[in-house]
Design an enzyme around this catalytic site. Structure first.
Site, mmCIF file in Angstrom:
data_model
loop_
_atom_site.group_PDB
_atom_site.id
_atom_site.type_symbol
_atom_site.label_atom_id
_atom_site.label_comp_id
_atom_site.label_asym_id
_atom_site.label_seq_id
_atom_site.Cartn_x
_atom_site.Cartn_y
_atom_site.Cartn_z
ATOM 1 N N ASP A 157 0.882 -1.202 0.146
ATOM 2 C CA ASP A 157 -0.122 0.086 0.081
ATOM 3 C C ASP A 157 0.906 1.234 0.114
ATOM 4 O OD1 ASP A 157 -2.205 1.670 0.011
ATOM 5 O OD2 ASP A 157 -2.809 1.303 2.217
ATOM 6 N N ASP B 239 -3.045 2.562 -6.201
ATOM 7 C CA ASP B 239 -1.950 2.599 -5.401
ATOM 8 C C ASP B 239 -1.768 1.426 -4.486
ATOM 9 O OD1 ASP B 239 -3.946 3.315 -3.749
ATOM 10 O OD2 ASP B 239 -3.300 4.908 -2.822
ATOM 11 N N GLU B 240 -2.283 0.355 -4.517
ATOM 12 C CA GLU B 240 -2.392 -0.881 -3.996
ATOM 13 C C GLU B 240 -2.540 -2.046 -4.705
ATOM 14 O OE1 GLU B 240 -5.294 -1.465 -0.719
ATOM 15 O OE2 GLU B 240 -6.495 0.150 -1.910
#
Length: 420
Positions: A16, A112-113
């Site tokens: 993350d 973003d993860e």
């Protein structure tokens, strides 16, 4: 190293990125390092809203969705940048490429993860060593901080990655669930939002431990099949595999209708598009999803069929938004010939909890105010039929029947990750 890995289970990482948008801006402009930085829509206006901010800004009490004026009051030295989504997209692609140098079993779940299955990566070191290597590589090559959770399944890995930010690495084993997770408030559990937590409180479930030991029948009556899944996860059980192809999965909701006669009447065709958009919108909202792409189908009287789609700046769910996007496509691509069939499809569906507003995030405030109205309309339609409420449609005549056939067309979710 093989003895450091389970004989039967899996080793899952959840990677993350920390304050991703702000971190990308700092990477592009090193002079921002160590300073309070925020990304906001409508930077010049008082009504602008904070999309994300650096940890230095958070130390002053600045938070996501906070009005810009309030953020500046809390942090007078706040440096505000407009969002640059093309920059974020490119950085996201580079991030996932780096993760794939460790294993092909990488599943992006947002910009973003993502999850990684490193069960067979023992030649590259212990799980902890691999996590440190990933974290260091992201800083070295992209100048980006991250937090990583290490666990036997996706749910626990996600929970673990949230425990230490920024630049944390947390191991969460199944045997730790009772001690570490159960005392936490239930709203801190991944998959439980504020509304779900409020519902659970009505049956005296206030902690993750309460949910883990909750009455099966009560929980299912309250939350349906999702309640069963949440209870399993509260007990540390999650059998989902890391699926690299999940982003290319079937995620669309569509309807089409064959007209009783071929038509070139613009007003009649607009009425059909509105009805289709309302039907699609109701189903999208029922599933708690947002659509990032709208597609239309036009079939002419000679059976020629065209499909056209439009990527949206912001994910949508409302009938009028779906109609407006579909209408613009239809107006642009209809050649004036008689139409036999029209279809509208919401594509690239995103769960509300995973969605992010790409540009004018302050408008979520307006959307939230409309949600009770939309819910009431959907309930009325479910009880009395779709025609009980027609938003913005002149009820002069209804020339076309209700022979709506569900149409579905595969579309990659985050397809850039496959194509770039």
């Amino acid at each position: 190293m093989k003895e450091m890995y389970p004989k039967n289970g899996r080793v899952i990482l959840h990677v993350d990125m920390n304050s991703f948008f702000a971190s990308v801006e700092i990477a592009y402009d090193p002079s921002l390092q160590g300073k309070p930085v925020a990304i906001a829509g409508n930077v010049e206006e008082r009504r602008g809203i904070i999309i994300t901010c650096s940890y230095e800004a958070r130390a002053f009490g600045v938070k996501t969705t906070m009005p810009l004026w309030e953020a500046k009051r809390k942090c007078p030295n706040l440096i505000v940048r407009k969002p640059n989504f093309e920059r974020y997209r490119k950085t996201s692609l580079a991030m996932f490429e780096l993760l794939r140098t460790y294993t092909n079993l990488v599943e992006p779940v947002s910009i973003d993860e993502g999850y990684m299955d490193i069960t067979d990566c023992y030649e590259k070191g212990t799980p902890l060593e691999i996590a440190h290597s990933i974290q260091e590589s992201l800083v070295k090559t992209l100048l980006l901080p991250s937090s990583i959770g290490i666990a036997p399944n996706k749910f626990l890995a996600k929970m673990a990655s949230d425990m230490k930010k920024p630049m944390g690495i947390t191991i969460l084993r199944k045997r730790d669930v009772k001690k570490i997770l159960w005392p936490l408030p239930v709203e801190e559990m991944h998959g439980v939002g504020k509304k779900t937590a409020e519902k659970l409180a009505t049956i005296q479930i206030k902690t993750i431990g309460d949910l883990a030991g909750g009455n099966d029948i009560q929980v299912k009556q309250l939350l349906g099949i999702n309640g069963e899944r949440l209870k399993q996860r509260a007990n540390g059980v999650d059998n989902r595999h890391v699926d690299p192809d999940a982003i290319a999965g079937f995620k669309s909701i569509g309807n089409s209708t064959t007209l009783p006669y071929d038509s070139t009447d613009e007003e009649e065709l607009k009425t059909v598009l509105k009805k289709l958009s309302q039907s699609v919108g109701a189903r999208v909202r029922r599933k708690d999803m947002l659509a990032a792409n709208i597609q239309i189908i036009i079939r002419y009287d000679d059976r020629r069929t065209i499909t056209r789609s439009r990527k949206l700046e912001n994910p949508i769910e409302q009938d009028d938004e779906i109609y407006n996007a579909a209408f613009r496509l239809w107006k642009k691509h209809w050649n004036g010939d008689p139409i036999r069939l029209l279809g509208v499809t919401a594509q690239e569906l995103i769960e509300k909890g995973e969605a992010f507003k790409q540009l004018d995030i302050f408008s979520y405030e307006k959307d939230a105010k409309r949600e009770p109205l939309l819910k009431a309309l959907d309930e009325l339609k479910g009880k009395y039929g779709d025609d009980i409420v027609l938003q913005g449609i002149k009820n002069k005549k209804q020339p076309f029947g209700d022979n709506e056939h569900g149409t579905s067309f595969e579309k990659d979710f985050l397809s850039d990750l496959n194509n770039d």
